[in-house]
Design an enzyme around this catalytic site. Structure first.
Site, PDB file in Angstrom:
ATOM      1  N   PRO A  88       1.000  -1.192   0.103  1.00 59.01           N
ATOM      2  CA  PRO A  88       0.365  -0.035  -0.220  1.00 59.01           C
ATOM      3  C   PRO A  88       1.147   1.496  -0.135  1.00 59.01           C
ATOM      4  O   PRO A  88       0.447   2.285  -0.413  1.00 59.01           O
ATOM      5  CB  PRO A  88      -1.220  -0.143   1.025  1.00 59.01           C
ATOM      6  CG  PRO A  88      -0.428  -1.678   2.244  1.00 59.01           C
ATOM      7  CD  PRO A  88       0.731  -1.747   0.936  1.00 59.01           C
ATOM      8  N   GLU A 115       2.844  -7.526   8.039  1.00 49.95           N
ATOM      9  CA  GLU A 115       3.346  -6.456   7.924  1.00 49.95           C
ATOM     10  C   GLU A 115       4.304  -6.123   6.971  1.00 49.95           C
ATOM     11  O   GLU A 115       4.559  -4.883   6.792  1.00 49.95           O
ATOM     12  CB  GLU A 115       3.880  -5.988   9.706  1.00 49.95           C
ATOM     13  CG  GLU A 115       3.047  -5.727  10.342  1.00 49.95           C
ATOM     14  CD  GLU A 115       1.343  -5.615  10.554  1.00 49.95           C
ATOM     15  OE1 GLU A 115       1.254  -4.033  10.004  1.00 49.95           O
ATOM     16  OE2 GLU A 115       0.628  -6.058  10.512  1.00 49.95           O
ATOM     17  N   ARG A 157      -3.553  -8.284 -20.657  1.00 45.14           N
ATOM     18  CA  ARG A 157      -4.610  -8.537 -21.599  1.00 45.14           C
ATOM     19  C   ARG A 157      -4.104  -7.594 -22.838  1.00 45.14           C
ATOM     20  O   ARG A 157      -4.486  -7.218 -23.739  1.00 45.14           O
ATOM     21  CB  ARG A 157      -5.528  -7.627 -21.126  1.00 45.14           C
ATOM     22  CG  ARG A 157      -5.649  -6.702 -19.934  1.00 45.14           C
ATOM     23  CD  ARG A 157      -7.091  -6.243 -19.619  1.00 45.14           C
ATOM     24  NE  ARG A 157      -8.065  -5.518 -20.649  1.00 45.14           N
ATOM     25  CZ  ARG A 157      -8.433  -4.065 -21.004  1.00 45.14           C
ATOM     26  NH1 ARG A 157      -6.646  -3.352 -20.923  1.00 45.14           N
ATOM     27  NH2 ARG A 157      -9.063  -4.316 -21.919  1.00 45.14           N
ATOM     28  N   ASP A 172      -9.828   2.484 -23.678  1.00 41.56           N
ATOM     29  CA  ASP A 172     -10.051   2.051 -22.324  1.00 41.56           C
ATOM     30  C   ASP A 172     -10.755   3.275 -21.440  1.00 41.56           C
ATOM     31  O   ASP A 172      -9.953   3.924 -21.881  1.00 41.56           O
ATOM     32  CB  ASP A 172      -8.997   1.004 -21.854  1.00 41.56           C
ATOM     33  CG  ASP A 172      -9.280  -0.623 -22.351  1.00 41.56           C
ATOM     34  OD1 ASP A 172      -9.676  -1.063 -22.992  1.00 41.56           O
ATOM     35  OD2 ASP A 172      -8.136  -0.895 -21.942  1.00 41.56           O
TER      36      ASP A 172
HETATM   37  C1  JA8 Z   1      -1.361  -5.137   1.113  1.00 46.61           C
HETATM   38 BR1  JA8 Z   1       0.020  -7.594   3.910  1.00 46.61          BR
HETATM   39  C2  JA8 Z   1       0.134  -6.194   2.907  1.00 46.61           C
HETATM   40  C3  JA8 Z   1       0.641  -6.458   1.325  1.00 46.61           C
HETATM   41  C4  JA8 Z   1       0.202  -5.880  -0.106  1.00 46.61           C
HETATM   42  C5  JA8 Z   1      -0.605  -5.043  -0.079  1.00 46.61           C
HETATM   43  S1  JA8 Z   1      -1.186  -3.945  -1.273  1.00 46.61           S
HETATM   44  C6  JA8 Z   1      -2.381  -3.721  -0.731  1.00 46.61           C
HETATM   45  N1  JA8 Z   1      -3.568  -2.937  -0.877  1.00 46.61           N
HETATM   46  N2  JA8 Z   1      -2.357  -4.281   0.502  1.00 46.61           N
HETATM   47  C7  JA8 Z   1      -1.262  -5.708   2.374  1.00 46.61           C
END
Ligand code: JA8
Length: 269
Positions: A88, A115, A157, A172
């Site tokens: 994230p 984590e 794709r 798209d």
């Molecule tokens: C996560 Br744990 C973890 C690993 C990768 C990602 S990408 C995302 N939106 N949440 C949580």
């Protein structure tokens, strides 16, 4: 294109056997190899996580299994892959990044759990390879496997011959190019009336110019409603006289720099 995915949940990647990606694999257009990270964890319980230095909640993925896994994957192929780390806190995954990745011969995905992965792994491989930490959106998942499914489908794709019709990703909603700065409008098919609902007359008029104009107007309405940020950042050189009239009707007007900003409430709808 070759794709390697290292995960503690290989079964989570089963959808890659289905549909567009599954068919591309069956046709030999995509070589997908899924690896169980625990193969490279050597203690009795195949441990891949440990407590975080500095304290805090949750667990962190240990560096040694990742190092052994990535060394083995790298040694199994020719040349150097791009390594994609879902997180994230990465750069946004966009259609532009999908296009960029689709031009690479080899991608390695490293979906984490807990984590995340010990930072030194990203540093170690980042010193030698193109390592991209990538986020599919502003929410936290339980692991990177679902983002890998998303990214693999978006990239696959785009490969030559994977999608039946090469023109079908030209417009798209998020493709770079012609429609890049607008969302797609609505689509309809048979029957012409369903539960008392008809289709817009213009679509059966046979008037291709009017149809194209109507579709573009609908694209503006939808973008105005759902993604006004796309209108704000759009290059105004892409807007013709009619576009400007639609934008004005939706409450947009050109600023000093020519880009559009919302000035008033919409007049219609
Ligand atoms: C996560 Br744990 C973890 C690993 C990768 C990602 S990408 C995302 N939106 N949440 C949580």
């Amino acid at each position: 294109m070759r794709l390697d995915i290292v995960t503690i949940f290989p079964e989570y990647l089963e959808p890659l056997n289905v549909s567009l990606v599954g068919k591309a694999r069956a046709r030999g257009q995509l070589d997908v190899r899924i690896h169980d990270l625990r193969q490279w964890a050597h203690d009795k319980h195949n441990t891949v996580d440990d407590t975080p230095y500095g304290g805090g909640p949750g667990m962190v993925m240990k560096p040694e299994p990742w190092g052994e896994a990535l060394d083995a994957v790298l040694a199994s192929g020719e040349g150097e892959p791009v390594v994609v780390v879902p997180t994230p806190s990465g750069e946004p995954f966009t259609q532009q990044l999908a296009v960029e990745l689709s031009a690479k011969p080899w991608l390695v995905f490293t979906p984490a759990r807990y984590e995340g992965i010990d930072r030194r792994v990203i540093e170690e491989y980042g010193d030698r390879l193109d390592v991209r930490e990538v986020s599919i959106g502003d929410y936290v998942l339980a692991g990177g496997e679902a983002p890998v499914l998303v990214m693999v489908e978006a990239v696959a794709r785009l490969l030559p011959g994977v999608l039946g019709n090469a023109a079908s990703h030209q417009d798209d909603s998020f493709a770079p190019g012609a429609m890049a700065d607008l969302l797609e409008g609505p689509v309809y098919t048979k029957p012409p009336e369903w539960r008392g609902r008809t289709i817009p007359e213009v679509l059966v008029s046979g008037h291709h110019g009017k149809i194209a104009r109507w579709r573009r107007d609908e694209a503006f309405r939808r973008t105005d409603r759902n993604r006004p940020d796309l209108i704000e950042r759009a290059d105004p050189a892409a807007f013709d006289k009619h576009d400007r009239a639609i934008l004005a009707a939706l409450g947009w007007s050109p600023r000093e720099d020519g880009r559009f900003g919302r000035t008033s409430e919409a007049v219609e709808e």
